[in-house]
Design an enzyme around this catalytic site. Structure first.
Site, PDB file in Angstrom:
ATOM      1  N   SER A  62     -22.278   2.294  59.331  1.00 45.81           N
ATOM      2  CA  SER A  62     -23.514   3.136  60.021  1.00 45.81           C
ATOM      3  C   SER A  62     -23.682   2.490  61.603  1.00 45.81           C
ATOM      4  O   SER A  62     -23.706   1.508  61.748  1.00 45.81           O
ATOM      5  CB  SER A  62     -24.770   3.060  59.124  1.00 45.81           C
ATOM      6  OG  SER A  62     -25.872   3.503  59.768  1.00 45.81           O
ATOM      7  N   TYR A  74     -31.177  -1.702  55.628  1.00 46.40           N
ATOM      8  CA  TYR A  74     -30.005  -0.487  55.459  1.00 46.40           C
ATOM      9  C   TYR A  74     -29.161  -1.162  56.342  1.00 46.40           C
ATOM     10  O   TYR A  74     -27.834  -1.364  56.136  1.00 46.40           O
ATOM     11  CB  TYR A  74     -30.550   0.716  55.316  1.00 46.40           C
ATOM     12  CG  TYR A  74     -29.419   1.595  55.778  1.00 46.40           C
ATOM     13  CD1 TYR A  74     -28.414   1.787  54.835  1.00 46.40           C
ATOM     14  CD2 TYR A  74     -29.087   2.321  57.003  1.00 46.40           C
ATOM     15  CE1 TYR A  74     -27.492   2.828  54.770  1.00 46.40           C
ATOM     16  CE2 TYR A  74     -28.024   3.126  57.217  1.00 46.40           C
ATOM     17  CZ  TYR A  74     -27.264   3.338  56.278  1.00 46.40           C
ATOM     18  OH  TYR A  74     -26.186   4.153  56.238  1.00 46.40           O
ATOM     19  N   LYS A  90     -25.409  -2.665  55.852  1.00 46.31           N
ATOM     20  CA  LYS A  90     -24.013  -2.155  56.251  1.00 46.31           C
ATOM     21  C   LYS A  90     -23.059  -3.335  57.265  1.00 46.31           C
ATOM     22  O   LYS A  90     -21.833  -3.310  56.982  1.00 46.31           O
ATOM     23  CB  LYS A  90     -24.057  -0.821  57.162  1.00 46.31           C
ATOM     24  CG  LYS A  90     -24.482   0.366  56.480  1.00 46.31           C
ATOM     25  CD  LYS A  90     -23.625   0.833  55.287  1.00 46.31           C
ATOM     26  CE  LYS A  90     -23.686   2.036  54.623  1.00 46.31           C
ATOM     27  NZ  LYS A  90     -22.705   2.299  53.644  1.00 46.31           N
TER      28      LYS A  90
END
Length: 325
Positions: A124, A148, A152
């Site tokens: 991402s 998040y 990643k």
């Protein structure tokens, strides 16, 4: 269509989700066998074609994953499964790390047990945080600002470490704002701009822009919007390259190189749908940078990355794929 990857079989984790289901279709079009694992926490059973083996399971279940890989003769994995909501990850960090970090550990262990030697990882742009550059490249420092984004980046590290230990062939694809749809495969995220605009228009409400006083040409945030079909094609190209033994970069940005503003997206929706509206201007959201746009030239060189769809194509496909009201 078949090619040198005939005989290959790729497991797509998260293959019942929005992006995953498009990746599955791209593999099928390329004549490459595919198997899906998804726990349906956010995916849709109807997004998986009837002729694709589908295992309803969590990536936290190592033994189920390894058994599926052995049963179907899996030769590579496209890893898309995970908890993908950056904002919610701030209030649910433990859940985010369990799904995205621990889940990746279990997947890599299952691959090792089953002798599967290649992985394409869905990473991402959140790994970059708020980059203070006009164009993000793969060498731009990674400074994630949410659990998040951190998860990643850790996923990339885990895969690289496994590669050093077990001769795993791999690459990670960092993408930004994925939009558009094939028929019947709508983005149903409650957080993404396109489905939010579609939902507002379907319900007769006015879509909203969060802030119009940014340092951009029209005052609204500029972001990198890429069509999901273009994105899926590069997952297949990366898988083919790994299957052929090619040396790929550890990470690639799948970006447009120039970006689009939120107002440009709104204008395109008005034109494509024929609904005349002036978006409501709401206050800025905390932490939204003026511009985030990535350079996709490395991916164009190695994994067939190209922006083959215009903004009108993106909007039209999203609008036509909207869920029935």
């Amino acid at each position: 269509m078949s090619d040198t990857t005939t005989g290959q079989c790729w497991l797509v984790t998260g293959g019942a989700g929005y992006i995953g289901s498009h990746v599955v279709r791209a593999f099928q079009e390329a004549g490459i066998r595919v198997v899906v694992v998804d726990d349906l926490s956010s995916g849709h059973r109807e997004y998986v074609p009837d002729d694709v083996p589908f295992i309803v399971a969590s990536i936290l279940d190592t033994e189920v994953l390894a058994a599926a890989m052995r049963e179907h003769g899996v030769t590579g994995v496209v890893h898309l499964a995970g908890f993908k909501y950056a904002g919610e990850s701030v209030t649910r960090p433990l859940h985010t790390y369990t799904q995205n970090v621990t889940g990746t550990v279990h997947l890599l262990e299952a691959m090792r047990e089953a002798g599967v030697g290649a992985i394409v990882f869905s990473s991402s742009a959140a790994t970059y945080g708020t980059p203070h550059v006009d164009l993000v490249t793969e060498t731009t420092p990674t400074r994630p600002e949410s659990p998040y984004g951190e998860s990643k980046l850790i996923g990339e590290w885990l895969i690289a470490d496994a590669a050093r230990a077990h001769a795993l062939r791999h690459t990670s694809l960092r993408y930004f704002n994925v939009v558009g749809s094939l028929p019947g495969l709508a983005d149903t995220s409650p957080h993404n701009l396109f489905p939010l605009v579609v939902k507002a228009l379907v319900e007769g409400r006015t879509p909203r822009i969060n802030g119009d006083d940014y340092a951009t040409p029209d005052g609204t945030c500029v972001r990198d919007y890429v069509h999901v079909v273009d994105l899926a094609a590069s997952h297949v190209a990366a898988a083919r390259a790994l299957a052929a033994g090619a040396e790929l970069e550890p990470v690639y940005n799948l970006g447009s190189g120039d970006g689009l503003s939120v107002r440009q997206i709104m204008d395109a929706f008005a034109e494509v749908t024929g609904i005349d509206f002036s978006p409501e201007i709401a206050p800025r959201r905390p932490g939204d940078p003026d511009r985030i746009v990535a350079d996709g030239s490395l991916a164009a060189r190695d994994i067939d990355w190209a922006m083959r769809h215009t903004v009108a194509d993106m909007v039209r496909s999203a609008w036509e794929a909207r869920p029935a009201s």
